[in-house]
Structure formats: structure tokens, C-alpha cells
Design a protein around this motif. Sequence first.
Motif, PDB file in Angstrom:
ATOM      1  N   THR A 104       1.015  -1.157   0.084  1.00 13.88           N
ATOM      2  CA  THR A 104       0.025  -0.039  -0.041  1.00 13.88           C
ATOM      3  C   THR A 104       0.804   1.296  -0.018  1.00 13.88           C
ATOM      4  OG1 THR A 104      -1.537  -0.991   1.240  1.00 13.88           O
ATOM      5  CG2 THR A 104      -1.791   1.295   1.236  1.00 13.88           C
ATOM      6  N   ALA A 105       0.661   2.174  -1.028  1.00 16.30           N
ATOM      7  CA  ALA A 105       1.574   3.407  -1.042  1.00 16.30           C
ATOM      8  C   ALA A 105       0.677   4.527  -1.078  1.00 16.30           C
ATOM      9  CB  ALA A 105       2.407   3.144  -2.102  1.00 16.30           C
ATOM     10  N   GLU A 106       1.003   5.624  -0.887  1.00 10.54           N
ATOM     11  CA  GLU A 106       0.550   7.033  -0.946  1.00 10.54           C
ATOM     12  C   GLU A 106       0.691   7.713  -2.374  1.00 10.54           C
ATOM     13  OE1 GLU A 106      -1.582   8.318   1.342  1.00 10.54           O
ATOM     14  OE2 GLU A 106      -1.120   6.883   2.780  1.00 10.54           O
ATOM     15  N   SER A 107      -0.368   8.074  -3.021  1.00  9.28           N
ATOM     16  CA  SER A 107      -0.308   8.781  -4.182  1.00  9.28           C
ATOM     17  C   SER A 107      -1.065   9.945  -4.273  1.00  9.28           C
ATOM     18  CB  SER A 107      -0.862   7.854  -5.125  1.00  9.28           C
ATOM     19  OG  SER A 107      -2.328   7.651  -4.982  1.00  9.28           O
ATOM     20  N   ALA A 108      -0.837  10.614  -5.462  1.00 11.25           N
ATOM     21  CA  ALA A 108      -1.366  12.027  -5.544  1.00 11.25           C
ATOM     22  C   ALA A 108      -3.185  12.007  -5.353  1.00 11.25           C
ATOM     23  CB  ALA A 108      -0.993  12.681  -6.911  1.00 11.25           C
ATOM     24  N   GLY A 109      -3.535  10.872  -5.687  1.00  8.02           N
ATOM     25  CA  GLY A 109      -5.166  10.743  -5.642  1.00  8.02           C
ATOM     26  C   GLY A 109      -5.685  10.151  -4.668  1.00  8.02           C
ATOM     27  N   GLY A 110      -4.661   9.609  -3.800  1.00  9.83           N
ATOM     28  CA  GLY A 110      -5.350   9.011  -2.449  1.00  9.83           C
ATOM     29  C   GLY A 110      -4.101   8.237  -2.082  1.00  9.83           C
ATOM     30  N   ARG A 111      -4.815   6.866  -1.631  1.00 10.50           N
ATOM     31  CA  ARG A 111      -3.866   5.719  -1.356  1.00 10.50           C
ATOM     32  C   ARG A 111      -4.157   4.593  -2.253  1.00 10.50           C
ATOM     33  NH1 ARG A 111      -4.009   4.015   4.913  1.00 10.50           N
ATOM     34  NH2 ARG A 111      -3.055   6.090   4.920  1.00 10.50           N
ATOM     35  N   GLU A 112      -2.843   4.255  -2.776  1.00  6.73           N
ATOM     36  CA  GLU A 112      -2.793   3.330  -3.683  1.00  6.73           C
ATOM     37  C   GLU A 112      -2.597   1.880  -3.154  1.00  6.73           C
ATOM     38  OE1 GLU A 112      -0.355   2.168  -7.851  1.00  6.73           O
ATOM     39  OE2 GLU A 112       0.363   4.002  -6.531  1.00  6.73           O
ATOM     40  N   VAL A 113      -3.465   0.879  -3.664  1.00  9.46           N
ATOM     41  CA  VAL A 113      -3.318  -0.589  -3.083  1.00  9.46           C
ATOM     42  C   VAL A 113      -3.224  -1.302  -4.269  1.00  9.46           C
ATOM     43  CG1 VAL A 113      -4.466  -2.423  -1.761  1.00  9.46           C
ATOM     44  CG2 VAL A 113      -4.947   0.057  -1.116  1.00  9.46           C
ATOM     45  N   VAL A 114      -1.981  -2.111  -3.898  1.00 10.14           N
ATOM     46  CA  VAL A 114      -1.423  -3.005  -4.811  1.00 10.14           C
ATOM     47  C   VAL A 114      -1.598  -4.407  -4.582  1.00 10.14           C
ATOM     48  CG1 VAL A 114      -0.577  -1.382  -6.679  1.00 10.14           C
ATOM     49  CG2 VAL A 114       0.640  -2.417  -5.107  1.00 10.14           C
ATOM     50  N   ILE A 115      -1.757  -5.515  -5.305  1.00  9.56           N
ATOM     51  CA  ILE A 115      -1.967  -6.868  -4.867  1.00  9.56           C
ATOM     52  C   ILE A 115      -1.201  -7.914  -5.950  1.00  9.56           C
ATOM     53  CG2 ILE A 115      -2.948  -8.845  -4.004  1.00  9.56           C
ATOM     54  CD1 ILE A 115      -5.361  -7.052  -3.051  1.00  9.56           C
ATOM     55  N   ALA A 116       0.012  -8.476  -5.603  1.00  4.55           N
ATOM     56  CA  ALA A 116       0.413  -9.445  -6.359  1.00  4.55           C
ATOM     57  C   ALA A 116      -0.261 -10.585  -6.503  1.00  4.55           C
ATOM     58  CB  ALA A 116       2.025  -9.647  -6.240  1.00  4.55           C
ATOM     59  N   VAL A 117      -0.612 -11.029  -8.085  1.00  4.42           N
ATOM     60  CA  VAL A 117      -1.247 -12.352  -8.394  1.00  4.42           C
ATOM     61  C   VAL A 117      -0.214 -13.321  -9.087  1.00  4.42           C
ATOM     62  CG1 VAL A 117      -3.102 -13.693  -9.336  1.00  4.42           C
ATOM     63  CG2 VAL A 117      -3.467 -11.309  -8.485  1.00  4.42           C
ATOM     64  N   GLN A 118       0.415 -14.375  -8.211  1.00  5.59           N
ATOM     65  CA  GLN A 118       1.121 -15.090  -8.894  1.00  5.59           C
ATOM     66  C   GLN A 118       0.860 -16.329  -8.998  1.00  5.59           C
ATOM     67  OE1 GLN A 118       4.161 -15.793  -5.523  1.00  5.59           O
ATOM     68  NE2 GLN A 118       4.954 -13.483  -5.626  1.00  5.59           N
ATOM     69  N   GLY A 119       1.517 -17.445 -10.078  1.00  4.85           N
ATOM     70  CA  GLY A 119       1.066 -18.492 -10.554  1.00  4.85           C
ATOM     71  C   GLY A 119       0.373 -18.659 -11.682  1.00  4.85           C
ATOM     72  N   LEU A 120       0.517 -17.307 -12.383  1.00  3.57           N
ATOM     73  CA  LEU A 120       0.003 -17.359 -13.807  1.00  3.57           C
ATOM     74  C   LEU A 120       1.082 -17.674 -14.988  1.00  3.57           C
ATOM     75  CD1 LEU A 120      -1.322 -13.421 -14.191  1.00  3.57           C
ATOM     76  CD2 LEU A 120      -2.340 -15.800 -13.324  1.00  3.57           C
ATOM     77  N   PRO A 121       0.732 -18.459 -16.046  1.00  4.47           N
ATOM     78  CA  PRO A 121       1.587 -19.090 -16.941  1.00  4.47           C
ATOM     79  C   PRO A 121       2.819 -17.995 -17.354  1.00  4.47           C
ATOM     80  CG  PRO A 121      -0.597 -19.696 -17.383  1.00  4.47           C
ATOM     81  CD  PRO A 121      -0.692 -18.499 -16.565  1.00  4.47           C
ATOM     82  N   ASP A 122       2.392 -16.594 -17.657  1.00  7.55           N
ATOM     83  CA  ASP A 122       3.399 -15.882 -18.273  1.00  7.55           C
ATOM     84  C   ASP A 122       3.925 -15.213 -17.053  1.00  7.55           C
ATOM     85  OD1 ASP A 122       2.459 -16.763 -20.926  1.00  7.55           O
ATOM     86  OD2 ASP A 122       0.848 -14.999 -20.754  1.00  7.55           O
ATOM     87  N   GLY A 123       3.626 -15.255 -15.825  1.00  6.00           N
ATOM     88  CA  GLY A 123       4.411 -14.344 -14.814  1.00  6.00           C
ATOM     89  C   GLY A 123       3.247 -14.151 -13.616  1.00  6.00           C
ATOM     90  N   THR A 124       3.761 -12.785 -13.194  1.00  4.45           N
ATOM     91  CA  THR A 124       2.890 -12.186 -12.156  1.00  4.45           C
ATOM     92  C   THR A 124       1.793 -11.176 -12.410  1.00  4.45           C
ATOM     93  OG1 THR A 124       4.441 -12.792 -10.548  1.00  4.45           O
ATOM     94  CG2 THR A 124       3.009 -11.217  -9.603  1.00  4.45           C
ATOM     95  N   GLY A 125       0.666 -11.205 -12.236  1.00  7.74           N
ATOM     96  CA  GLY A 125      -0.247 -10.390 -12.560  1.00  7.74           C
ATOM     97  C   GLY A 125      -0.517  -9.247 -11.362  1.00  7.74           C
ATOM     98  N   VAL A 126      -0.960  -8.189 -11.478  1.00  7.77           N
ATOM     99  CA  VAL A 126      -1.198  -7.008 -10.535  1.00  7.77           C
ATOM    100  C   VAL A 126      -2.475  -6.354 -10.413  1.00  7.77           C
ATOM    101  CG1 VAL A 126      -0.290  -4.846  -9.556  1.00  7.77           C
ATOM    102  CG2 VAL A 126       1.524  -6.547 -10.643  1.00  7.77           C
ATOM    103  N   ILE A 127      -3.131  -6.370  -9.361  1.00  7.22           N
ATOM    104  CA  ILE A 127      -4.366  -5.898  -9.072  1.00  7.22           C
ATOM    105  C   ILE A 127      -4.082  -4.410  -8.575  1.00  7.22           C
ATOM    106  CG2 ILE A 127      -6.874  -6.066  -8.060  1.00  7.22           C
ATOM    107  CD1 ILE A 127      -6.308  -8.996  -8.299  1.00  7.22           C
TER     108      ILE A 127
END
Length: 435
Positions: A104-127
Motif C-alpha cells: 500500500t502506497a500513498e499517491s497524489a489521488g489518494g492511497r494506492e493498494v496493489v496486490i500481486a497475483v502469482q502462479g500465472l503461466p506468463d508471470g505475475t499479475g497485479v491488481i
Amino acid sequence: MRARLALLAAAVSVLTLVAFLVPLALLVRTVAEDRATVRATADAQSLVPVVGTADAATIRLTVEQLAADSGRPVSVFLPDGTVLGTPVPRTPAVALAARGQSLTAESAGGREVVIAVQGLPDGTGVIRTVVPGAELTAGVGRAWLVLALLGMLLVVIGLVVADRLARSLVRPISELSAVSHRLANAELDARVTPAGPVELREVAGALNHLAGRIQELLAQEREQVADLSHRLRTPLTALRLEAESLGDPQDAARITAAVDGLERAVTGLIRQARRQRPTAAPTGCDAAAVVADRVAFWSVLAEDTGRTVHCALAAGPLPVAVAADDLAAAVDALLGNVFAHTPDGAPFTVRLAPVAGRSAGSYGQVLLTVADEGPGMPPDTVRRGASTAGSTGLGLDIARRAAEAGGGRLELRTGPTGGAEVLLWLTPRATPTAA
């Protein structure tokens, strides 16, 4: 005192509330931010199973539906660079999550929440989702307003309580002060009703005891003076009988008149001793008539002792604000001092005249001057009980108190020939109008 106690209570209440409400307000804001962040994180985590198992079309539909329901922008960054949902550029937080770290990080628009999704065939996805500032502070302003109103209410309650407490303290103190002033004005029956804290009740009891004790002592003193004065009536009666038996009618009349004056003084002393309360101010008298009468009385004794009397008495009437008996007693005291403290044959002078323009404070006063050509006396003789010649030391004090009772004063100084010169300033009954 009441205002100071209220101010002290207000200051203590404000400081206490600031010490508690400021941290509480900060805590409310922190809780609101954490609550919004937890909701956004939960919404983002609900997409993890979809991103890990569904195709791109299903992921896009689910992301759009979640963004519509939550009201927050939601984006999914696939390993091949595809961005589903809200199109936004990759941020440093997204790049860091692509390596497998959710944050979770602070940004200009508010608070940014990013979640890593591992186990995908091509690598790691991000929400990625962003919690706007309005959601982070939702309800904080209202909570702060409630806290501020609560603080003001507590301050007002504290002031009311402090005012009631101050009143319970100030009222007994004011009553103590009022009773003490009444006692100072000779209202010896004044008493305090004990009230307030224990200490004030003890002070009230002590003041009542003191007033009662003073009343008892004054009553004893009055009775003793009255008894002593009453005992003088027997020798006065004997003197009157002796005077009536004299062969010379003039001597008999003179001594009888003296005895009558002494008897009047004794009667006045008894009445004054039994007086319980101060009476009204004296109505005054004609100073010219009173002084002339007393000088005529003492002139007979002056002739017997070989003294020359120089009189300069202004023609009356000269109304002054001193009772006739008091002024006569003052003149007798001054002339009696001349006979008691100067040798036989020493002349003396008595002057009585109105004074105008001597100074601003003595304009319109009447001046009585008694001067002798004796050895003189020190200035401190005017103190009550002070005497350097073995007398009681009350004569000059009687004259001083008679003058001051009518707003005048007494001065003692050395005359031109070295003898004593006493000046008795008497205030007229009616203040003259300046021309």
C-alpha cells in the motif's frame, strides 16, 4: 475571587480536554483511513481467484463490475502488458508488485493498494485500486465536530460547577467582610451565620466569639465608668452644701456654679458610658458664646492666682459643628492645662476669630487659640495619656477629639515667648458659599 475561580476552572477544563480530544481526533482520522484501506484491500483480493483462473474477457467484466460497485478505479495488469479495467499507466508500486510483493502506497489521488497475483503461466499479475482522499476522511469532519461540541459542553458544565462552588465560597467570605465592617461601625450585635467549608465556618465562629467578647468587655467598661462617675456625686453634694454655707454670696454663687458644671460633666459621663450605640452627629453650638462663658469662669481663678488674661473674642454668633458640652470641655481642658503647668502669675491669651483664606482646607473655619508664657511643652504631648508633668495626659486629647468630631483639628506649637500655643480649628456647621 468568583471570576478568578471560574477562569481557573475554564483553563483547567480546556487543558484537560485538549490533552484528551486532540489524540482522540487523530485516532478517529487514523481509524477512518485504515477502515477505507481495509475495504479497498478486501475488494481487490476478491479478484485474485478470477485473475488466476479466468480468461481476459471474464476478468474485464468482473473488474468493471467491481469498479462500478465500489466507486473506486480498479485495474488489472497482466504479465503480457495488457491492462484490464481502468486504463492507467504503470506506477512504481505496480512495478514493485510485479515482482511478487503486495503493498500500500500513498499517491497524489489518494492511497494506492496493489496486490500481486502469482502462479500465472506468463508471470505475475497485479491488481491495483486507489482509495480517494474523500473516502479516507469520510465521517472524520462530523466526528471532529461532535468532539468539539462535546468539549464545549464539558467546558460550560465545568464553568457552571465552578461558579456554584465559587459562590459557595465567596458568599460566606462576603458575609464575613460585611459583619466585620458592621462591628467596626459599633454594631456589636452583628453576627455571622456559619456557612461554606469547614475552615470558613471556623472563621465565622471565631468572629462571632470575638464580637461577643468585645461586647462583654465594653459592657463591663461602661458599668465601671458609670459606677466610678456615680461615686463622684457624694463629694459633689458635700461641696454644694459647703458652698451654700459660705458667708459671701458671691463666693457661694461662684462655687455653686462650679459644682453645677462638674455635676453636669459627671451626668454626661454616665450617659455616655451607658450609651450602647453611637448617636447622631452633634447639632453644633455658638462658639463665641461657649468660649466667652468658659473664659469668664476661668478669669476668676486667674485673678486669684495673679494671672493676666488677654482676651480677643470675636462677636458671635460663630456656629460650629461641635456640641456645646464638648466645646466647653475642650476649652476647660486647654485653660486647665495653663493653670496646671505654668507658674502662678504667668499670663495667657485666648483668641477666637473666624478664618478666611488661610488655606484651601481651612477656609471659613473658626480658630480658637490658647497661648501662655510658661515653659512650653513638647509636641508629642497631644498623644492620649502622654504627659511630662505628672498629669493624666488626657486634656489635649479631649480637645483634639472634640475638634475632630466636628471635622476640625488641633495643632500644638511653641509661641513667640517660648510658651505653649494651642490652636483649635473648628469647622462651621454651614459651609460658606464662595463669592
